[in-house]
Scaffold this motif. Structure first.
Motif: not given
Length: 380
Positions: A181-184, A315-325, A338-346
């Motif tokens: 995501l960071a590269a894109v 993005y790494g911090q957001l992805a870590t929260i996703v895998v924990l969820t 939670l997925y929706l909120l994290l997606g909006i944040a990203a």
């Protein structure tokens, strides 16, 4: 003479009857004494950990081995029969883990026999519902094959259920996703098309004299949010909040990954400062006069590289929260929220980064005569 003999026999009978009775009772008591010494025991630690993996072919079930050493102090070989009982957890326990048949155990590798007056290594396969990870329980072994007259004492052992390494949240997948995501997002900053500013052709060597160096955390809401994410991750890990939400999952790796991403964010200003050179560029002051000042001037490649590092950390911090969820013991509606909120944040992070970096890489507007040019100040 006969009277003396009768008296002697009577005396012997008087003393001999209790002695014979005691001898018979002693013989009858021998099996009982032996039975008191007979028993099946488990050697080793008082408690053990059972690492759970997905149970193949059985959805929502997990299993793991419990390895023990059994000692049979009896005079007859016995075949231990295992049973498992999981502890209840307070008044809110719904009985999923404690109901009859919820947890089971079987001897791995087939039937097991412990020889008389001997020992044997054994492994028992513990099978439980997946939501029971993190529970404690007791393994009970009863001896089958002992003579009916011999009572063999069952053996017990305490254990704790934990998720195995392969059942840990997908931190590696989260890291790769964050990098992609960071590269894109960084590539979108450099696309030669109109939108949020048009990067100049020589953006990599263009001076960024409108952006101060070094960066300051207080000047960027994005940096503040990512720093807050690192602090939040540390607090959640140390307070035990996630232990209830993620039963049986080690949070050491979560804390390590969170610190890694926070380190990337803190490293970004260093990258930007490394692209700076110090000089005396001409600038206009508030009165419109041309002045020179000894200031650092960075290049476009420093800004883009610093943006890449910052985005990787966010993005790494957001992805870590996703895998924990994903691994959390929560309902699906809660997870999808939670997925929706994290997606909006990203999405907002990407939008902010694109607007800022593309605008900074664009050609500055031509100032009118005697006009004070606007300064492009800010940080990532």
């Amino acid at each position: 003479m006969n009277s003396a003999r009768k008296g002697s026999w009577s005396a012997r009978a008087t003393w001999g009857l209790p002695a014979a009775t005691a001898a018979v009772c002693g013989v009858l008591a021998l099996p009982t004494a032996a039975a008191a010494d007979d028993g099946l025991s488990i050697t080793g630690a008082e408690a053990a950990q059972v690492e759970l993996d997905a149970s193949g072919g059985r959805p929502h079930r997990m299993h793991g081995p419990l390895r023990v050493v059994l000692v049979n102090s009896g005079a007859t070989a016995v075949a231990p029969v295992p049973a498992v009982y999981l502890d209840a957890q307070g008044d809110d326990d719904d009985g999923t883990c404690t109901a009859k048949g919820a947890a089971g155990a079987s001897a791995a590798g087939g039937p097991l026999t412990v020889p008389a007056r001997g020992a044997a290594a054994a492994a028992f396969d513990i099978t439980v519902p997946e939501e029971c990870a993190g529970r404690e329980g007791t393994l009970v072994l009863t001896a089958r094959g002992a003579p009916p007259a011999v009572a063999v004492t069952p053996a017990t052992m305490r254990f704790t259920l934990v998720k195995g390494q392969e059942e840990e949240p997908g931190y590696t997948a989260g890291l790769l996703t964050a990098a992609a995501l960071a590269a894109v997002t960084t590539l979108l900053m450099l696309v030669p098309a109109e939108g949020f500013g048009q990067p100049r052709p020589d953006w990599w060597k263009s001076p960024m004299d409108g952006i101060d160096s070094p960066w300051s955390v207080k000047d960027s809401w994005l940096t503040n949010i990512t720093a807050l994410g690192a602090v939040l991750g540390t607090v959640l890990t140390t307070t035990g909040f996630l232990d209830d939400w993620l039963p049986g999952v080690s949070l050491g790796r979560f804390l390590g990954m969170n610190l890694l991403y926070a380190g990337l964010i803190l490293f970004a200003p260093i990258v930007y400062s490394a692209s700076c050179h110090w000089g005396w560029p001409e600038r206009r002051n508030a009165a419109g006069a041309t002045v020179r000042a000894f200031v650092p001037v960075a290049r476009g490649w420093g800004l883009v590289t610093a943006a890449l590092a910052t985005l990787f950390g966010v993005y790494g911090q957001l992805a870590t929260i996703v895998v924990l969820t994903i691994a959390a013991d929560a309902t699906q509606p809660t997870k999808w929220s939670l997925y929706l909120l994290l997606g909006i944040a990203a999405a907002f992070v990407a939008l902010y980064s694109l607007r800022f970096v593309r605008g900074a890489l664009a050609d500055p507007p031509v100032a009118a005569p005697h006009a004070v040019p606007t300064s492009r100040s800010g940080t990532l």
